[in-house]
Enzyme design. Structure first.
Site, PDB file in Angstrom:
ATOM      1  N   GLY A  11      37.829  21.440  89.958  1.00 19.80           N
ATOM      2  CA  GLY A  11      36.506  21.815  89.514  1.00 19.80           C
ATOM      3  C   GLY A  11      35.454  21.419  90.529  1.00 19.80           C
ATOM      4  N   PHE A  12      34.235  21.798  90.270  1.00 17.80           N
ATOM      5  CA  PHE A  12      33.145  21.583  91.226  1.00 17.80           C
ATOM      6  C   PHE A  12      32.948  20.100  91.540  1.00 17.80           C
ATOM      7  CE2 PHE A  12      28.245  21.869  91.661  1.00 17.80           C
ATOM      8  CZ  PHE A  12      28.333  21.842  93.045  1.00 17.80           C
ATOM      9  N   ILE A  13      32.709  19.287  90.529  1.00 18.43           N
ATOM     10  CA  ILE A  13      32.465  17.856  90.767  1.00 18.43           C
ATOM     11  C   ILE A  13      33.759  17.149  91.143  1.00 18.43           C
ATOM     12  CG2 ILE A  13      31.597  15.712  89.754  1.00 18.43           C
ATOM     13  CD1 ILE A  13      29.799  17.393  87.951  1.00 18.43           C
ATOM     14  N   TYR A 158      29.398  21.922  73.044  1.00 21.44           N
ATOM     15  CA  TYR A 158      29.626  21.254  74.334  1.00 21.44           C
ATOM     16  C   TYR A 158      29.067  19.837  74.331  1.00 21.44           C
ATOM     17  CZ  TYR A 158      28.845  20.004  79.231  1.00 21.44           C
ATOM     18  OH  TYR A 158      28.808  19.334  80.421  1.00 21.44           O
ATOM     19  N   LYS A 162      30.970  16.034  74.150  1.00 20.63           N
ATOM     20  CA  LYS A 162      30.714  15.021  75.181  1.00 20.63           C
ATOM     21  C   LYS A 162      30.196  13.725  74.561  1.00 20.63           C
ATOM     22  CE  LYS A 162      31.863  16.596  79.236  1.00 20.63           C
ATOM     23  NZ  LYS A 162      32.856  15.858  80.042  1.00 20.63           N
TER      24      LYS A 162
END
Length: 330
Positions: A11-13, A158, A162
């Site tokens: 993924g991006f991070i 979402y 979290k």
């Protein structure tokens, strides 16, 4: 040299954190299920970069296909390595998409975190870092957002999942003494970013002379935070803190239209805007109070939004053909 398990490494991070860990000489055990939330070709592109970096690094990179929502898969990986720390960056992201398919968010964001915490307990992994989100602040109007603010009013599944993962982490810290750092990230952007995020969409669509979708009037403010700063902060979170939540943000909210104007100038093209109604799960503004991150972690952002946009557009131009051929994210 430490063995660090990074979930969501494609993924991006996760990609940028894994890359930085390898540069620091750490050993990275990367896991990802390479799902199709957006075009997997971008995740595969990041994975190839990590494999190449791992071959040249002191610590090395070991990759496993794994869905963290599957407890047996997580257990197998944790039992095969002596892991010093978990950085849990695997997540179903996206506020609007979570309204359409909340079950996927429950499986990855909450159940997946529980699976990793259970394995941390069983295999005596002493350090755990959780990626959370600024979305947990909901529609708070007090600015900037502080980690002590009320986060009991999630506006979408979402952010609800979290928030649940944050609370689950505290339970495992309390019961089993696992040292846990929780990061609430603020609108991360940068090269090789997520195609469903606004800046990526803006750059690609403006370049292709396609409309860019703007929900509301474009005056929403976001505390856009550059990926290199996020990766640096995440790794600084490997220090012992007991259990603590930190904001990672740029501490400088800007309007969406300001960002769009910068991209227009950099590309030399004018945006065609498709105005859409404001989504009920969207919020007017985000702004991170990062005082505790500065004081406790010695972290502060180094990249201005102007420099970050320039570097992001430059990456796009250098990889234009590849990006143009990616399937559009929903």
């Amino acid at each position: 040299m430490r063995n660090i398990l990074v979930t969501g490494c494609c993924g991006f991070i996760g990609y940028k954190v894994s890359e930085l860990l390898l540069e620091h000489g750490e050993s990275v055990i990367g896991v990802d299920n390479i799902n199709d939330y957006y075009d997997p070709k971008l995740k595969e592109w990041r994975l190839e970069k990590l494999k190449d970096k791992g071959q040249k690094s002191k610590g090395g990179f070991n990759f496993h296909i794994c869905d963290i929502g599957d407890f047996n898969s997580v257990k197998t990986i944790c039992s095969n390595y002596k892991i010093d720390a978990v950085i849990n960056l695997a997540a179903r992201a996206g506020v609007r998409a979570s309204v359409e398919d909340p079950w996927a968010y429950l499986d990855t964001n909450l159940k997946g975190t529980l699976n990793l915490l259970e394995c941390s307990k069983t295999y005596e992994i002493k350090k755990f870092v959780l990626a959370s989100t600024s979305s947990v602040y909901g529609d708070n109007t007090k600015m900037p957002f502080s980690v002590g603010d009320n986060t009991d009013h999630a506006l979408a599944p979402y952010s609800a999942t979290k928030k649940g993962a944050e609370v689950m982490c505290y339970s495992y810290h309390y019961l089993y003494g696992i040292d846990i750092t929780v990061f609430r990230y603020f609108t991360v952007y940068g090269p090789a970013g997520r195609p469903d995020m606004s800046i990526f969409k803006f750059i690609k669509n403006i370049d292709l002379c396609k409309p860019i979708p703007i929900f509301g009037n474009g005056k929403q403010k976001r505390d856009f935070t550059y990926i290199d700063d996020i990766a640096d902060g995440t790794i600084k979170g490997l220090k012992n803190v007991g259990y603590e939540i930190f904001n990672l943000g740029n501490d400088r909210p800007v309007e969406l239209m300001y960002v769009i104007n910068m991209i227009e100038k950099k590309l030399g093209k004018k945006a065609e805007i498709q105005w859409l109604p404001l989504h009920p799960a969207d919020i007017a503004a985000t702004w991170a109070d990062i005082n505790s991150s500065k004081e406790r972690l010695g972290w502060s952002p180094k990249t201005s939004i102007e420099d970050g946009i320039e570097q992001t557009v430059n990456w796009y131009i250098q990889n234009r053909d590849f990006v143009r051929n990616l399937k559009d994210a929903q």
